[in-house]
Design an enzyme around this catalytic site. Structure first.
Site, PDB file in Angstrom:
ATOM      1  NE  ARG A 235      -4.278  -1.348   0.085  1.00 46.77           N
ATOM      2  CZ  ARG A 235      -4.427  -2.373  -0.762  1.00 46.77           C
ATOM      3  NH1 ARG A 235      -3.471  -2.688  -1.616  1.00 46.77           N
ATOM      4  NH2 ARG A 235      -5.548  -3.076  -0.772  1.00 46.77           N
ATOM      5  CG  HIS A 283      -3.734  -0.249  -6.553  1.00 43.66           C
ATOM      6  ND1 HIS A 283      -4.035   0.315  -5.330  1.00 43.66           N
ATOM      7  CD2 HIS A 283      -3.789  -1.583  -6.348  1.00 43.66           C
ATOM      8  CE1 HIS A 283      -4.270  -0.631  -4.447  1.00 43.66           C
ATOM      9  NE2 HIS A 283      -4.120  -1.804  -5.044  1.00 43.66           N
TER      10      HIS A 283
HETATM   11  P1  NDP Z   1      -1.198 -11.701   4.383  1.00 43.83           P
HETATM   12  O1  NDP Z   1      -2.097 -11.247   5.470  1.00 43.83           O
HETATM   13  O2  NDP Z   1      -1.316 -13.109   3.914  1.00 43.83           O
HETATM   14  O3  NDP Z   1       0.322 -11.472   4.805  1.00 43.83           O
HETATM   15  C1  NDP Z   1       0.741 -10.330   5.450  1.00 43.83           C
HETATM   16  C2  NDP Z   1       2.210 -10.476   5.815  1.00 43.83           C
HETATM   17  O4  NDP Z   1       2.657  -9.234   6.357  1.00 43.83           O
HETATM   18  C3  NDP Z   1       2.449 -11.545   6.880  1.00 43.83           C
HETATM   19  O5  NDP Z   1       3.641 -12.220   6.618  1.00 43.83           O
HETATM   20  C4  NDP Z   1       2.572 -10.713   8.153  1.00 43.83           C
HETATM   21  O6  NDP Z   1       3.357 -11.300   9.175  1.00 43.83           O
HETATM   22  C5  NDP Z   1       3.255  -9.483   7.624  1.00 43.83           C
HETATM   23  N1  NDP Z   1       3.059  -8.364   8.533  1.00 43.83           N
HETATM   24  C6  NDP Z   1       1.893  -7.778   8.907  1.00 43.83           C
HETATM   25  N2  NDP Z   1       2.117  -6.812   9.822  1.00 43.83           N
HETATM   26  C7  NDP Z   1       3.449  -6.793  10.030  1.00 43.83           C
HETATM   27  C8  NDP Z   1       4.302  -6.036  10.872  1.00 43.83           C
HETATM   28  N3  NDP Z   1       3.817  -5.103  11.689  1.00 43.83           N
HETATM   29  N4  NDP Z   1       5.611  -6.295  10.842  1.00 43.83           N
HETATM   30  C9  NDP Z   1       6.123  -7.254  10.037  1.00 43.83           C
HETATM   31  N5  NDP Z   1       5.369  -8.009   9.200  1.00 43.83           N
HETATM   32  C10 NDP Z   1       4.053  -7.778   9.209  1.00 43.83           C
HETATM   33  O7  NDP Z   1      -1.424 -10.682   3.170  1.00 43.83           O
HETATM   34  P2  NDP Z   1      -1.245 -10.944   1.617  1.00 43.83           P
HETATM   35  O8  NDP Z   1       0.099 -11.529   1.394  1.00 43.83           O
HETATM   36  O9  NDP Z   1      -2.412 -11.655   1.058  1.00 43.83           O
HETATM   37  O10 NDP Z   1      -1.328  -9.436   1.052  1.00 43.83           O
HETATM   38  C11 NDP Z   1      -0.441  -8.448   1.500  1.00 43.83           C
HETATM   39  C12 NDP Z   1      -0.861  -7.078   1.019  1.00 43.83           C
HETATM   40  O11 NDP Z   1      -0.557  -6.878  -0.347  1.00 43.83           O
HETATM   41  C13 NDP Z   1      -2.354  -6.755   1.074  1.00 43.83           C
HETATM   42  O12 NDP Z   1      -2.774  -6.423   2.385  1.00 43.83           O
HETATM   43  C14 NDP Z   1      -2.488  -5.591   0.126  1.00 43.83           C
HETATM   44  O13 NDP Z   1      -2.288  -4.385   0.833  1.00 43.83           O
HETATM   45  C15 NDP Z   1      -1.348  -5.796  -0.838  1.00 43.83           C
HETATM   46  N6  NDP Z   1      -1.832  -6.113  -2.181  1.00 43.83           N
HETATM   47  C16 NDP Z   1      -1.620  -5.210  -3.185  1.00 43.83           C
HETATM   48  C17 NDP Z   1      -2.037  -5.483  -4.461  1.00 43.83           C
HETATM   49  C18 NDP Z   1      -1.738  -4.562  -5.577  1.00 43.83           C
HETATM   50  O14 NDP Z   1      -2.309  -4.718  -6.649  1.00 43.83           O
HETATM   51  N7  NDP Z   1      -0.836  -3.628  -5.429  1.00 43.83           N
HETATM   52  C19 NDP Z   1      -2.770  -6.721  -4.776  1.00 43.83           C
HETATM   53  C20 NDP Z   1      -2.870  -7.615  -3.670  1.00 43.83           C
HETATM   54  C21 NDP Z   1      -2.425  -7.312  -2.421  1.00 43.83           C
HETATM   55  P3  NDP Z   1       2.936 -12.698   9.851  1.00 43.83           P
HETATM   56  O15 NDP Z   1       3.233 -13.733   8.790  1.00 43.83           O
HETATM   57  O16 NDP Z   1       3.815 -12.810  11.019  1.00 43.83           O
HETATM   58  O17 NDP Z   1       1.470 -12.585  10.172  1.00 43.83           O
HETATM   59  C1  OXD Z   2      -5.678  -5.824  -3.100  1.00 44.91           C
HETATM   60  C2  OXD Z   2      -5.421  -4.821  -4.082  1.00 44.91           C
HETATM   61  O1  OXD Z   2      -5.639  -5.532  -1.925  1.00 44.91           O
HETATM   62  O2  OXD Z   2      -5.908  -4.917  -5.197  1.00 44.91           O
HETATM   63  O3  OXD Z   2      -5.947  -6.958  -3.525  1.00 44.91           O
HETATM   64  O4  OXD Z   2      -4.678  -3.904  -3.810  1.00 44.91           O
END
Ligand code: NDP
Ligand code: OXD
Length: 320
Positions: A235, A283
């Site tokens: 993000r 995005h």
């Molecule tokens: P998940 O919830 O599966 O994974 C999140 C990861 O981030 C986990 O490994 C988690 O740690 C880690 N994390 C969360 N908070 C912290 C912190 N404070 N410190 C360190 N690590 C942290 O999410 P996804 O992989 O499915 O998606 C991730 C993000 O990607 C989405 O929330 C979205 O914002 C973004 N996204 C963007 C897209 C785009 O088109 N640009 C499309 C899809 C997603 P832990 O494993 O320990 O829980």
């Molecule tokens: C998502 C995105 O969160 O599109 O999947 O950014």
């Protein structure tokens, strides 16, 4: 009455609301996968009391609160910050985030594209082409280059593995402790500077939470090796944009491949638009494609109708 009997008694109803996703693609795909469910498209709610499920991207404030019998909120996005932004959102309802293998694979493709663009000197070769200069550059040796991946969840773990398979050294960072084969894993805020210190390329694929907002600031950029490249696909608010610009100006950051921004779209006067070391996309790193995602949603609705636990419900206390 148990949940399955309830479904027989009344046809379940799902509301679709998104300013950015094509309703003419989404609704037929949802209908094909869930013929037993009725679909409505906001703002035409009909009788609001009929609606059991809502599938949304950036729902208008108050929309979800206007549905008295809403049971589950489905996010058209892996992130749910667009739903949490609605202060009137019914706080007790489960929010299901999008976990879709196609979305994950697109994110991996994009992360590879962003890193390889700089790894293979594309900005330099593009400039050479403009100047009609034929000039080879000595390549980086991939096994000596480290990619850091912030976030090792559904998407980040696969991103990390994709780089490992290409022969990069890979470091990953998560909130809790993780073990992934062939990836050097770090966790917790205290470990971040150490993790960053070896990363020639940094891919951010974190969710936006109170803990991760503003994480990529001047201190984080200073912790990277000089000239490191930043690929931002989580993000926009993870990045302190003025700090990134300063780091690009000083050469501390050598390039940025950006898909997400603090404000979307960025203002026309935003310096990113014309920066020679910044690549911007709107995005689109991972798209939610109904052909794949409607199946994921349908499986979850069926679980709910059968009274089974639904998958990928967000832990609201953690924020993701
Ligand atoms: P998940 O919830 O599966 O994974 C999140 C990861 O981030 C986990 O490994 C988690 O740690 C880690 N994390 C969360 N908070 C912290 C912190 N404070 N410190 C360190 N690590 C942290 O999410 P996804 O992989 O499915 O998606 C991730 C993000 O990607 C989405 O929330 C979205 O914002 C973004 N996204 C963007 C897209 C785009 O088109 N640009 C499309 C899809 C997603 P832990 O494993 O320990 O829980
Ligand atoms: C998502 C995105 O969160 O599109 O999947 O950014």
């Amino acid at each position: 009455m148990i949940a399955g009997e309830q479904a027989l008694a009344k046809r379940s109803c799902m509301l679709f609301s998104s300013p950015d996703d094509p309703v003419d693609v989404w609704v037929p795909e949802l209908q094909r996968n869930l013929p037993e469910v009725e679909f409505r498209v906001a703002p035409e709610l009909g009788a609001a009391a009929d609606i059991d499920y809502a599938i949304v991207w950036k729902p208008p404030a108050g929309l979800l609160a206007s549905l008295p019998n809403l049971k589950v909120i489905f996010s058209i996005g892996a992130g749910i910050d667009h739903i949490l932004a609605d202060p009137e959102r019914p706080k007790a309802l489960p929010i299901v985030r999008m976990v879709d293998p196609y979305l994950r694979d697109m994110m991996c493709e994009y992360a590879l594209l962003g890193v390889l663009h700089f790894h293979r000197f594309m900005p330099e070769y593009q400039a050479d082409q403009q100047a009609r200069v034929w000039q080879r550059r000595w390549p980086h040796y991939t096994p000596e280059m480290t990619v850091g991946v912030l976030g090792l969840g559904e998407i980040g773990a696969k991103v990390a593995e994709s780089f490992r398979q290409l022969g990069f050294r890979v470091r990953g960072w998560s909130r809790g402790e993780k073990r992934l084969p062939g990836i050097e894993c770090f966790h917790g805020r205290a470990a971040l500077p150490v993790m960053l210190s070896a990363c020639h390329y940094l891919v951010c694929v974190l969710p936006l939470t109170g803990e991760t907002a503003g994480l990529l600031d001047a201190a984080a950029f200073a912790a990277l090796p000089r000239g490191a490249v930043v690929v931002s696909i989580g993000r926009g608010k993870h990045v302190v944009e003025p700090d990134l610009l300063s780091a690009l100006e000083s050469g501390q950051v050598g390039g940025a491949f950006l898909d997400v921004y603090a404000s979307e779209p960025p203002q026309p006067a935003h310096p990113f638009w014309r920066h020679p070391r910044v690549i911007m996309t709107p995005h689109i790193a991972g798209e939610i494609v109904p052909k794949s995602s409607a199946k994921v949603v349908a499986a979850n609705v069926r679980r709910h109708l059968a009274g089974e636990p639904i998958a990928h419900v967000v832990d609201l206390a953690r924020g993701y």
